[in-house]
Write a protein that holds these residues in place. Structure first.
Motif, PDB file in Angstrom:
ATOM      1  N   MET A 129       0.855  -1.195   0.000  1.00 16.73           N
ATOM      2  CA  MET A 129       0.000   0.000   0.000  1.00 16.73           C
ATOM      3  C   MET A 129       0.883   1.235   0.000  1.00 16.73           C
ATOM      4  O   MET A 129       1.949   1.237   0.598  1.00 16.73           O
ATOM      5  CB  MET A 129      -0.869   0.069   1.262  1.00 16.73           C
ATOM      6  N   THR A 130       0.408   2.283  -0.647  1.00 18.59           N
ATOM      7  CA  THR A 130       1.095   3.569  -0.535  1.00 18.59           C
ATOM      8  C   THR A 130       0.579   4.270   0.721  1.00 18.59           C
ATOM      9  O   THR A 130      -0.480   3.899   1.255  1.00 18.59           O
ATOM     10  CB  THR A 130       0.827   4.467  -1.756  1.00 18.59           C
ATOM     11  N   LEU A 131       1.305   5.274   1.154  1.00 21.76           N
ATOM     12  CA  LEU A 131       0.864   6.040   2.317  1.00 21.76           C
ATOM     13  C   LEU A 131      -0.496   6.674   2.039  1.00 21.76           C
ATOM     14  O   LEU A 131      -1.389   6.646   2.886  1.00 21.76           O
ATOM     15  CB  LEU A 131       1.904   7.104   2.677  1.00 21.76           C
ATOM     16  N   ARG A 132      -0.666   7.198   0.846  1.00 27.80           N
ATOM     17  CA  ARG A 132      -1.943   7.822   0.488  1.00 27.80           C
ATOM     18  C   ARG A 132      -3.089   6.811   0.528  1.00 27.80           C
ATOM     19  O   ARG A 132      -4.166   7.089   1.051  1.00 27.80           O
ATOM     20  CB  ARG A 132      -1.846   8.465  -0.886  1.00 27.80           C
ATOM     21  N   GLU A 133      -2.860   5.629  -0.062  1.00 23.00           N
ATOM     22  CA  GLU A 133      -3.893   4.595  -0.037  1.00 23.00           C
ATOM     23  C   GLU A 133      -4.265   4.235   1.396  1.00 23.00           C
ATOM     24  O   GLU A 133      -5.438   4.094   1.723  1.00 23.00           O
ATOM     25  CB  GLU A 133      -3.408   3.332  -0.758  1.00 23.00           C
ATOM     26  N   PHE A 134      -3.255   4.098   2.248  1.00 24.08           N
ATOM     27  CA  PHE A 134      -3.494   3.735   3.643  1.00 24.08           C
ATOM     28  C   PHE A 134      -4.312   4.806   4.359  1.00 24.08           C
ATOM     29  O   PHE A 134      -5.267   4.499   5.060  1.00 24.08           O
ATOM     30  CB  PHE A 134      -2.162   3.511   4.366  1.00 24.08           C
TER      31      PHE A 134
END
Length: 92
Positions: free
Chosen positions: A60-65
């Motif tokens: 996961m990317t930080l944004r997705e998380f």
């Protein structure tokens, strides 16, 4: 309803079907730290670089998380399981 940061960490790990010990091995973070963050006991001690390392392991990317709402996702999954065609039936 939104999940807490601790809940999201736990659910992100479970989403990739990984034990804390495996997440620790792959990220270089101790399973004890992962456990304490997931339970919310020491969440304030997590550093951004540690979070990013975990998220790489969890794919996961930080944004997705940060934008992810696992509670809503689970609710929608249950609806689709009940109605695989994705059609919503009026309950009149």
């Amino acid at each position: 309803m939104k999940a807490s940061l601790a809940e999201k960490l736990r659910l992100a790990r479970l989403n990739v079907r990984m034990l804390q010990i495996e997440a620790g091995r792959r990220s270089g973070i101790s399973p004890k730290s992962i456990s304490s963050w997931e339970t919310g006991q020491r969440l304030e001690s997590i550093k951004l670089r540690q979070l990013c390392r975990l998220l790489m392991v969890y794919e996961m990317t930080l944004r997705e998380f940060l934008e992810w709402n696992p509670v809503r996702e689970e609710y929608l999954r249950k609806i689709l399981e009940q109605n695989p065609a994705g059609r919503f039936v009026s309950r009149r």
